[in-house]
Design a protein around this motif. Structure first.
Motif, PDB file in Angstrom:
ATOM      1  N   TRP A  47       0.832  -1.202   0.000  1.00  0.00           N
ATOM      2  CA  TRP A  47       0.000   0.000   0.000  1.00  0.00           C
ATOM      3  C   TRP A  47       0.866   1.250   0.000  1.00  0.00           C
ATOM      4  N   ARG A  66       0.519   5.752   0.784  1.00  0.00           N
ATOM      5  CA  ARG A  66      -0.260   6.892   1.234  1.00  0.00           C
ATOM      6  C   ARG A  66       0.566   8.158   1.032  1.00  0.00           C
ATOM      7  N   ASP A 100       1.338  10.747   2.886  1.00  0.00           N
ATOM      8  CA  ASP A 100       1.588  11.465   4.137  1.00  0.00           C
ATOM      9  C   ASP A 100       2.882  12.269   4.140  1.00  0.00           C
ATOM     10  N   THR A 122       0.305  -1.030  14.155  1.00  0.00           N
ATOM     11  CA  THR A 122      -0.043   0.353  13.848  1.00  0.00           C
ATOM     12  C   THR A 122       1.212   1.093  13.423  1.00  0.00           C
ATOM     13  N   ASP A 152       2.550  13.577   9.569  1.00  0.00           N
ATOM     14  CA  ASP A 152       2.378  13.885   8.157  1.00  0.00           C
ATOM     15  C   ASP A 152       2.823  15.302   7.801  1.00  0.00           C
ATOM     16  N   ARG A 208      -1.824   4.451  11.226  1.00  0.00           N
ATOM     17  CA  ARG A 208      -2.332   3.717  10.070  1.00  0.00           C
ATOM     18  C   ARG A 208      -2.183   2.224  10.313  1.00  0.00           C
ATOM     19  N   SER A 209      -3.069   1.466   9.741  1.00  0.00           N
ATOM     20  CA  SER A 209      -2.992   0.017   9.821  1.00  0.00           C
ATOM     21  C   SER A 209      -1.764  -0.468   9.068  1.00  0.00           C
ATOM     22  N   GLY A 266      -2.839   0.180   5.462  1.00  0.00           N
ATOM     23  CA  GLY A 266      -2.602   1.619   5.428  1.00  0.00           C
ATOM     24  C   GLY A 266      -3.786   2.486   5.759  1.00  0.00           C
ATOM     25  N   THR A 267      -4.917   1.907   6.128  1.00  0.00           N
ATOM     26  CA  THR A 267      -6.082   2.720   6.458  1.00  0.00           C
ATOM     27  C   THR A 267      -5.825   3.525   7.733  1.00  0.00           C
ATOM     28  N   GLU A 268      -6.387   4.738   7.762  1.00  0.00           N
ATOM     29  CA  GLU A 268      -6.226   5.594   8.930  1.00  0.00           C
ATOM     30  C   GLU A 268      -7.067   5.065  10.087  1.00  0.00           C
ATOM     31  N   GLN A 269      -6.427   4.888  11.250  1.00  0.00           N
ATOM     32  CA  GLN A 269      -7.119   4.395  12.432  1.00  0.00           C
ATOM     33  C   GLN A 269      -7.485   5.509  13.393  1.00  0.00           C
ATOM     34  N   ARG A 282      -6.299  10.029  14.387  1.00  0.00           N
ATOM     35  CA  ARG A 282      -5.506  11.209  14.030  1.00  0.00           C
ATOM     36  C   ARG A 282      -5.571  12.223  15.179  1.00  0.00           C
TER      37      ARG A 282
END
Length: 396
Positions: free
Chosen positions: A240, A242, A244, A256, A261, A269-270, A274-277, A279
């Motif tokens: 993945w 992102r 950032d 995690t 960023d 992020r996972s 890469g999904t945002e968990q 912020r």
């Protein structure tokens, strides 16, 4: 220092920490006293610039003393040997040896007394500083009795005992900080991020990904550069990406990825996709976090006003929550943590050790720019300045 669970945002460019003054340490280390070395050698090791392959910056050891003293000083810069260079990398420690790089050499010192053990003329790769003081030498890493270094003309493995070259791979130039994980060497190169065999140096794969710093955890290599990218550690296949653009080292803990960023938000992020968990976006420039099993530590740098050290409690499946903060002078960074202390570098006040739970300032080593990087051992601390001064602290 303020111990609390909530913080209000403050208008303008000031820190969100409600602390109203710099910490007053209980003990100040006298930088003018230089002992002949450690009477009892510290245990443990710090084999990578951020301790482990995940870049947590956390060593599960005890500080052991609240009143350390200088055990030894050394100067490893080329200027000390008649050259013009005055820069140095972070230090790594293993096998009773401290190893670091200048822009022209790799140098090994005795952990006991700081005496120089060997020096090899190798030009390391150059990487951006994590504390905004320009580019500098990429630090080496240590594993299995060897020192691994990304250089301007290849990748090298040296013997810790005497600095003898074990192997060199010159088919690509180094471009960042290497790491050793799962029996392999991972290095940012001018061709991309590559995996090498640690025994003979042959290249096993190259991923077409740019970056200067890596984290390796759970079979995944996380690469920080213009993007944050995760690749499979076994094959180099991209998992993945992102946008950032993280500063400093990527940090991984419990699947995690901790990222600071472009906008200064600290987010999780996972590692899997890469999904945002979560912020933290109500603070300004929370940078280069240090992550322990219970806590996250980071410096908030809001601009040209005072910065602050923040301690957060980790929360299952949620954003970390503030526990304490302490205002510091302009600039600085959280450099490392032990089981009972967290270490903050401050540009004007040197190195400060805080208690982990309540943020009390235990001691301070008050030398400007003295500790851009810190290696934490069981019974001692080794710090390095960007001008090549190495100092070991410990003992009563």
């Amino acid at each position: 220092m303020v111990a609390t669970g909530t913080f209000a945002s403050v208008a303008g460019c000031s820190s969100t920490c409600p602390d109203d003054g710099e910490p007053e340490p209980s003990h100040t280390v006298d930088p003018g006293i230089d002992n002949p070395g450690f009477e009892t050698l510290p245990d443990g090791s710090w084999p990578l610039p951020r301790f482990d392959t995940a870049n947590t910056g956390y060593a599960p050891v005890q500080l052991e003393t609240t009143t350390p003293a200088v055990r030894w000083h050394a100067n490893v810069s080329a200027a000390a040997t008649g050259g013009d260079d005055t820069s140095a990398s972070a230090a790594v420690v293993a096998d009773e040896t401290v190893v670091l790089a200048t822009s022209t050499d790799i140098v090994a010192l005795s952990l006991r007394d700081g005496s120089e053990q060997w020096r090899r003329a190798l030009t390391p790769a150059t990487v951006p500083s994590v504390v905004d003081i320009g580019d500098g030498a990429a630090p080496p890493v240590m594993a299995n009795g060897r020192v691994f270094l990304a250089t301007a003309d290849g990748i090298a493995a040296l013997r810790v005992a005497d600095g003898a070259v074990v192997w060199r791979n010159t088919d690509t130039a180094g471009a960042g900080v290497p790491t050793v994980a799962a029996g392999a060497l991972f290095v940012p190169t001018t061709d991309g991020v590559a995996r090498f065999d640690i025994d003979d140096g042959h290249r096993q794969w190259t991923a077409n990904v740019d970056g200067t710093r890596l984290a390796v955890a759970d079979g995944t290599v996380v690469i920080a550069g213009e993007q944050i990218v995760a690749v499979d550690a076994a094959t180099g296949a991209v998992q993945w990406k992102r946008e950032d653009r993280p500063a400093g080292y990527p940090v991984v803990s419990d699947e995690t990825v901790y990222v600071s960023d472009t906008y200064g938000d600290l987010l999780g992020r996972s590692l899997t996709d890469g999904t945002e968990q979560w912020r933290l976006d109500d603070r300004r420039s929370l940078e280069s976090p240090v992550v322990t099993p219970e806590s996250v530590y980071a410096i908030e740098r809001p601009g040209e006003s005072s910065s602050a050290t923040f301690a957060f409690d980790r929360v299952d499946d949620g954003a970390p929550t503030p526990r304490w903060c302490s205002e510091i002078d302009l600039g600085g960074a959280v450099t490392a943590a032990a089981a009972d202390a967290v270490f903050t570098f401050q540009r004007e006040n040197g190195l400060t050790a805080f208690t982990t739970r309540f943020g009390e300032a235990v001691w301070q080593y008050p030398v400007e720019y003295q500790a851009v990087s810190v290696a934490v051992l069981d019974g001692g601390v080794v710090g390095v300045s960007p001008t090549g001064t190495v100092v070991a602290l410990g003992g009563e």
